[in-house]
Design an enzyme around this catalytic site. Structure first.
Site, PDB file in Angstrom:
ATOM      1  N   GLU A 147     -14.054   0.017  -8.709  1.00 24.30           N
ATOM      2  CA  GLU A 147     -12.933   0.793  -7.693  1.00 24.30           C
ATOM      3  C   GLU A 147     -11.485   1.009  -8.337  1.00 24.30           C
ATOM      4  O   GLU A 147     -10.953   2.170  -8.046  1.00 24.30           O
ATOM      5  CB  GLU A 147     -12.789  -0.087  -6.492  1.00 24.30           C
ATOM      6  CG  GLU A 147     -12.034   0.379  -5.487  1.00 24.30           C
ATOM      7  CD  GLU A 147     -11.970  -0.622  -4.146  1.00 24.30           C
ATOM      8  OE1 GLU A 147     -11.299  -0.065  -3.268  1.00 24.30           O
ATOM      9  OE2 GLU A 147     -12.466  -1.677  -4.402  1.00 24.30           O
TER      10      GLU A 147
ATOM     11  N   ASN B 208      -1.731  -8.650  -2.441  1.00 27.46           N
ATOM     12  CA  ASN B 208      -1.048  -9.272  -3.427  1.00 27.46           C
ATOM     13  C   ASN B 208      -1.491 -10.675  -3.671  1.00 27.46           C
ATOM     14  O   ASN B 208      -1.521 -11.146  -4.598  1.00 27.46           O
ATOM     15  CB  ASN B 208       0.461  -9.100  -3.329  1.00 27.46           C
ATOM     16  CG  ASN B 208       0.920  -7.797  -3.543  1.00 27.46           C
ATOM     17  OD1 ASN B 208       0.208  -6.930  -3.843  1.00 27.46           O
ATOM     18  ND2 ASN B 208       2.287  -7.267  -3.387  1.00 27.46           N
TER      19      ASN B 208
END
Length: 420
Positions: A280, A400
């Protein structure tokens, strides 16, 4: 701005994409030859020539349409565009010729994605199948699975979605609780996935499910291929800050899929899922960076015309954005040739581009000033939409926090975060 069209529009999960037009199939047979013998300059010229012809001709109205936060734009027309790419041999370039690819080198694949972005061609609707599942099947699938699914991905006659995230797990893929149990010659699936992009138009979903009762974390997971058009699956759109709905909730209530549609061995789903995530964050990110550069250039021009660049602090923000974009490219090029990745480089790349793009949305609002706070007639302009959608960049595809945990534990060898 409206919500993305559902299956009633004729593009949804109605089985209408199962068979390509005979003429398209014939053209594809002719075009699906290796490009390995072409020089990079020859290959680039072929890509540019085809894109210029089509985007100045029958598909000229599609330039720049689609993409994150804008998947509702001209979906039917972009689907036809993807099929035109397939008919001309421009899908699945890096796949081996025996599976319908063109054996393009990494350099040629980079060229294609960059030329595609430079031409401001429309966002692809078949990205999940072509860029994620296809390479996963090539690496981990059986011959029967490749024969069954690769042709539909290549011709864009079957669309896919990715069933990873769950409400109780978020970006922590190992915490999934959606279960699948063998019931005769089928798996029976129960649970919920969330933030499932384009699930409402997908024909199939590749889903990570817990197939071993009582298993914990990454143990006991399996990677299943599940048909979406069945009574046991319900798709509900999630309305975003932008007013659009490209993400969905997906509910599985005794949904069924064949016993043989598990990629890799049962219980080996974690390894397969990690392979998909590494794919990806690969070559297509270079095309993404050219789109980012186009956005930055437009913001800089807007700042110049408005006089905002006279503010030294804002001018410094523009300069930092320019430098940051070069860092993104340098990192991508440095890691592109690496064939193995424990997740560290992919996580670094995700952190870099997600935070940079979120910052670009903030820069756009700083340049707009007070005018950016008001939506004219209730409609967002492109910069307001950019700002709002980039709030999600640091969440989807792995937040994150999760990316930093991966880097700290797998790359730096720091102690694992305490988990229940």
């Amino acid at each position: 701005m409206g919500v993305i069209q559902t299956s009633e529009s004729g593009t949804g999960r109605d089985g209408g994409r199962q068979t390509a037009e005979p003429a398209a199939q014939a053209r594809e047979t002719v075009e699906r030859t290796s490009v390995a013998a072409l020089s990079d300059s020859e290959f680039a010229a072929q890509v540019r020539g085809w894109l210029d012809e089509k985007l100045d001709g029958e598909f000229r109205e599609l330039r720049g349409l689609g993409g994150p936060g804008r998947e509702h734009e001209a979906f039917d027309e972009r689907l036809e565009w993807d099929r035109a790419l397939a008919a001309a041999g421009w899908t699945c370039l890096g796949w081996p010729v025996e599976y319908g690819g063109r054996a393009a080198s990494v350099a040629q694949q980079i060229i294609f994605h960059e030329e595609y972005a430079k031409a401001n061609a429309p966002a692809r609707v078949s990205h999940v199948g072509e860029e994620l599942l296809g390479p996963t099947l090539l690496a981990f699938g059986t011959d029967a699975q490749r024969d069954r699914f690769l042709p539909g991905i290549r011709t864009v006659t079957e669309l896919w979605c990715q069933g990873y995230s769950e409400p109780g797990a978020g970006s922590d893929l190992a915490a999934v609780s959606t279960s699948a149990r063998l019931d005769g010659d089928h798996w029976s699936i129960n649970g919920q996935k969330i933030w499932t992009s384009l699930a409402h138009v997908a024909d199939w979903c590749f889903a990570v499910c817990r197939t071993e009762p009582g298993s914990k974390r990454h143990k006991g997971l399996s990677y299943l291929l599940v048909p979406m058009n069945q009574p046991g699956i319900e798709v509900r759109p999630i309305v975003q800050l932008t007013g659009t709905s490209e993400f969905n909730e997906v509910f599985f209530d005794n949904a069924r899929t064949e016993a043989g549609l598990v990629v890799g061995d049962p219980g080996d789903g974690w390894r397969v899922a990690m392979g998909t995530l590494n794919v990806e964050r690969g070559i297509s990110t270079l095309g993404q960076q050219i789109r980012f550069a186009r956005e930055l250039a437009a913001i800089e021009e807007m700042a110049r015309e408005s006089g905002a660049l006279d503010d030294p602090l804002l001018a410094e923000q523009v300069d930092r954005a320019w430098v940051g974009l070069r860092v993104l490219r340098a990192h991508a090029m440095r890691t592109m040739a690496e064939t193995a990745d424990d997740g560290g480089q992919a996580s670094v790349g995700k952190l870099l581009w997600a935070n940079w793009h979120r910052g670009l949305g903030e820069l756009a609002m700083a340049v707009r000033g007070a005018a950016g706070l008001v939506a004219a007639d209730g409609d967002l302009d492109e910069w307001q939409r950019l700002y709002l959608f980039t709030r999600a960049d640091t969440i989807y595809g792995g937040s994150n926090e999760v990316q930093r945990n991966i880097i700290s534990e797998r790359v730096l060898g720091l102690p694992r975060e305490a988990r229940q």
